[in-house]
Design an enzyme around this catalytic site. Sequence first.
Site, PDB file in Angstrom:
ATOM      1  N   ASP B 322      39.655  44.379  37.427  1.00 45.32           N
ATOM      2  CA  ASP B 322      40.532  43.211  37.555  1.00 45.32           C
ATOM      3  C   ASP B 322      40.450  42.599  38.945  1.00 45.32           C
ATOM      4  O   ASP B 322      40.044  43.246  39.908  1.00 45.32           O
ATOM      5  CB  ASP B 322      41.980  43.601  37.264  1.00 45.32           C
ATOM      6  CG  ASP B 322      42.461  44.699  38.202  1.00 45.32           C
ATOM      7  OD1 ASP B 322      41.681  45.643  38.458  1.00 45.32           O
ATOM      8  OD2 ASP B 322      43.592  44.619  38.695  1.00 45.32           O
ATOM      9  N   GLU B 323      40.830  41.334  39.007  1.00 44.94           N
ATOM     10  CA  GLU B 323      41.055  40.622  40.269  1.00 44.94           C
ATOM     11  C   GLU B 323      39.946  40.799  41.302  1.00 44.94           C
ATOM     12  O   GLU B 323      40.200  41.207  42.427  1.00 44.94           O
ATOM     13  CB  GLU B 323      42.386  41.085  40.892  1.00 44.94           C
ATOM     14  CG  GLU B 323      43.588  40.819  40.011  1.00 44.94           C
ATOM     15  CD  GLU B 323      44.908  41.221  40.673  1.00 44.94           C
ATOM     16  OE1 GLU B 323      45.823  40.381  40.683  1.00 44.94           O
ATOM     17  OE2 GLU B 323      45.015  42.335  41.168  1.00 44.94           O
ATOM     18  N   VAL B 324      38.749  40.495  40.909  1.00 45.69           N
ATOM     19  CA  VAL B 324      37.661  40.597  41.875  1.00 45.69           C
ATOM     20  C   VAL B 324      37.571  39.285  42.669  1.00 45.69           C
ATOM     21  O   VAL B 324      37.432  38.211  42.102  1.00 45.69           O
ATOM     22  CB  VAL B 324      36.314  40.870  41.166  1.00 45.69           C
ATOM     23  CG1 VAL B 324      35.200  41.044  42.193  1.00 45.69           C
ATOM     24  CG2 VAL B 324      36.430  42.107  40.285  1.00 45.69           C
TER      25      VAL B 324
END
Lengths: 496, 529
Positions: B322-324
Amino acid sequence: MSTVVFKLSGASFQIVDAKESSSGASCSLLQNAYRRYFEYIFPSARKQGHVKKKTPASAVSELQVWITSADTECDGFPNVTSDESYQLSVDSPVSVLKASTVWGALRGLETFSQLVYEGEYGAKSINRTEISDFPRFAHRGVLLDTSRHFLPIKVILANLEAMAWNKFNVFHWHIVDDPSFPYLSRTFPQLSQQGAFHPYTHVYTPSDVKMIIEFARLRGIRVVPEFDTPGHTQSWGKGQKDLLTPCYSGASPSGSFGPVNPILNTTYEFMSMFFKEVSTVFPDAYIHLGGDEVDFNCWKSNPDIQKFMEQQGFGTDYSKLESLYIQRILDIVSSTNKHYLIWQEVFDNGVKLKQDTVVNVWIGNKVEEELQKVTEAGFTTILSAPWYLDYISYGQDWQKYYLAEPLGFKGTDAQKKLVVGGEACLWGEYVDATNLTPRLWPRASAVAERLWSDKDVRDLNDAYSRLAQHRCRMVQRGIPAEPLFSGYCAYEYKGV
Amino acid sequence: HINSIVFLLLFIMLSYYLCSFIVLIMFFSLPAVNAVWPMPQLISSSTDRYPLSPRQFIFQYASGSSAKSGCSVIDSAFKRYFPLIFVDYLKKTEKHMYRTFSMQPMLNVYASIHLSFPFSVVDKLSVSSGQASLRAKTVWGALRGNKTIHIRHYFVNKTEIDDFPRFKFRGLLLDTSRHYLPLPAILKTLDAMSYNKFNVFHWHIVDDPSFPYQSSTFPGLSSKGAFHPSTHVYSQTDVSRVISHARLRGIRVLPEFDSPGHTQSWGKGQPGLLTSCYKGSVPSGTFGPVNPAMSSSYQFISRLFKEVASVFPDPYIHLGGDEVDFTCWKSNPEVRGFMQKMGFGTDYTKLESYYMENIINLTKTLNKTSIVWQDVFDNHEKIPEETVLHIWKGSPAQIQQELSDITLAGYRVILSAPWYINHIAYGQDWTTYYNVQPLNFTGSEQQKSLVIGGEVCMWGEYVDATNLSPRLWPRASAAAERLWSDEKTTSSVTDAFPRLTDFRCRLLRRGIQAEPLFVGHCRHEYEGI
């Protein structure tokens, strides 16, 4: 504070009365405090006993506590005029804490204990420091609500302890309210017998109350009880027949009850006896009489009250009836030689108040206008509105509490002087022993600094780093104070 | 009549010990009988009730049971549930009362475990005079049934229960990176999870702030990346303790090693793993996600996951994803070179996709199935079909859309977005968690069957051992019922309120620091601070 570092050794360090001090071994308040603070500084030294050893060079071996005033107030109770100021000089080999009374000494001991840190190899260290300190506001309170949920004694004591670490000095005990009446009255035992959640397990006996008051006194904390009337009294009605107003549905009683019935003589006879007891049980000079959120609907529905309104020429202005009730209660309480606080509506509704009444401002909007009005009318004021800690939200809400400025309203210097302090309120709808402590700390610590420190101390970054350390200190001392944000304490809370 | 004799004797005993009639009344103001939480699928309970004597009550394996004495899961469950049923039995002060009880002809109640019907569809609990029997096709079902038999004040009503979970995956996420949670806090949470019939502990064990997992292959990860290398780590012993504690309670431990983002703490003990961010043409000294351009990164992940796969017995591993943040990748000339070489142009989602595909495949070679956050689905499409997607964000409409899209693509899905219980609010927010309808989205029956369950997330920004328990319970209990029970019989918040209120008092009685729903009291309040 200088960069010169001294060591403290648990084997040699001691806290003692200064030779010049007017206080001595007979002052158990201070002797208890010396032991308490020694244990905070050396948590593991408890079991080792106290063997005096040679003190290494550049160490602090003694903290001398010097009470300068002839009357140490050691055996008295703190009050709103107590002198809590102190001077602390940390030096080697002897540090000196100078205070006019024991109350200042208690605050200074707390400060001293917070100056100690773990240096290299875990050695207790303290920097050379000079402190001259005094509170910005005289009334720095925490309200706990023991009616919506019962709080076991242990929880109250633990939080009094934490209050002292935050230099709070008033425990506003909202002891009874609609949901339950846990105060065991010697005069009217049926109030708690019928009105508590449970007549034995969910009550505060006279000895419980006494213990709480003494525990608080030893930490320089006043206990101000609140017996809120005429509203918020549903639980009173269970044990005291005819105290509450019977509400009517049309021409007949509906079976439900409203606020205290203000038209019966029996009401005032009851209140006289009740407050006479309260005034002897609670030594503080103040009693909080509540007076908030009085719902007029039930009074309006009751034909006897309607008739009374007519006789008195009040028309349909029920605030006049409220005013009549409050004035009689104020007279009753005055006759017991107590001062009183009331919630702001009593003032807002135009109830005639005596000039020595303290008005507690709690309604969240138009706070500054309210402060302006109340102080313009010349009343002493306590501010709670910005600090309703029961309202939780996601994130770092401590910042909001920290930045609230009690004297930000428009007014003369004389008006501002009338604001004697503030309170953090933790109402009990959603709070009991399971979640009270982490919900209160360190959020209330933000309020504590606002009320103690100079108004210009308001940098959030600086506050964050000190507050994060302070919360770890509370955790280490055994209080489950919740985190401000991601991170860790060297000693995490172990009491799961 | 036995009940009235018992009543009378109790009256005498209590009057003797407590000198109060009122206490007696309070003692007998029994809570609702159907106080089981989460609500069983099928329950019929009568007003006939049987007293239980702690001196005579026993659990035993039924003669037809395929699990026999020696089955560790059931043996230890018997041991655990006895004191949970007879709460005060071991308390010295109250022993006299039970002595009186046992002088009476009491009814023996046996809970028998039948495991001889391996293909029976439901777990059955039936309580009738003389004995109770519990049938389950596996020991895991027997554990759930054991929980259902909690008997208040040593009475049990005549009851028939057929019970089974609505969703197979009923998880709870704890985050031990943003704050370290001491082992007792985790074990306590597992206890409470079992009381709520949760069956997956999603252990978000590492993240940016700290790396408390002590790896035997890469000890530097925790010695450099934990908040403290010896006090704020989970040793291999700790991890196996958590796994066995969970197993005995029918709970899977699903570890999450989130990458390529959320890995700041990994970089401390594994130089070269993270992407070096650039300011202009020079490294800025800060680091970004795992460097996907280096083959050494994949070698490292491969060795780490090999260890993880052997330490954690569950067939699934959560890979995060997630959330790269692409900013750092964009700044790094090597990464840009790699983009060019791979023909990704400037579409960094392709690079992320490349990285995730690699580690998903790598996980597959370890015979583990991957679970990944929804971002992996949102950003690209080449995901092996057995991969499970985990929904964590969006408005209610977006969540429904995501459920439709993911299941339409044929992937199994776990829902967490509505159950981020680290987001606190004033008031009774449990109702929001209760009212979630996980299958309310546009899709075929086939699609809906791909929703394998849901998970409550307690992210750690503002949570550590000081406030974890009261923040979790009973708010997570609301989600527990949604995931276990039939939605039709549990659609009313008003009906749930008194049951949940009662259940939170029971949690409290069992030593779980569960906070109140609203004004009121429990007979036995929490006595800690």
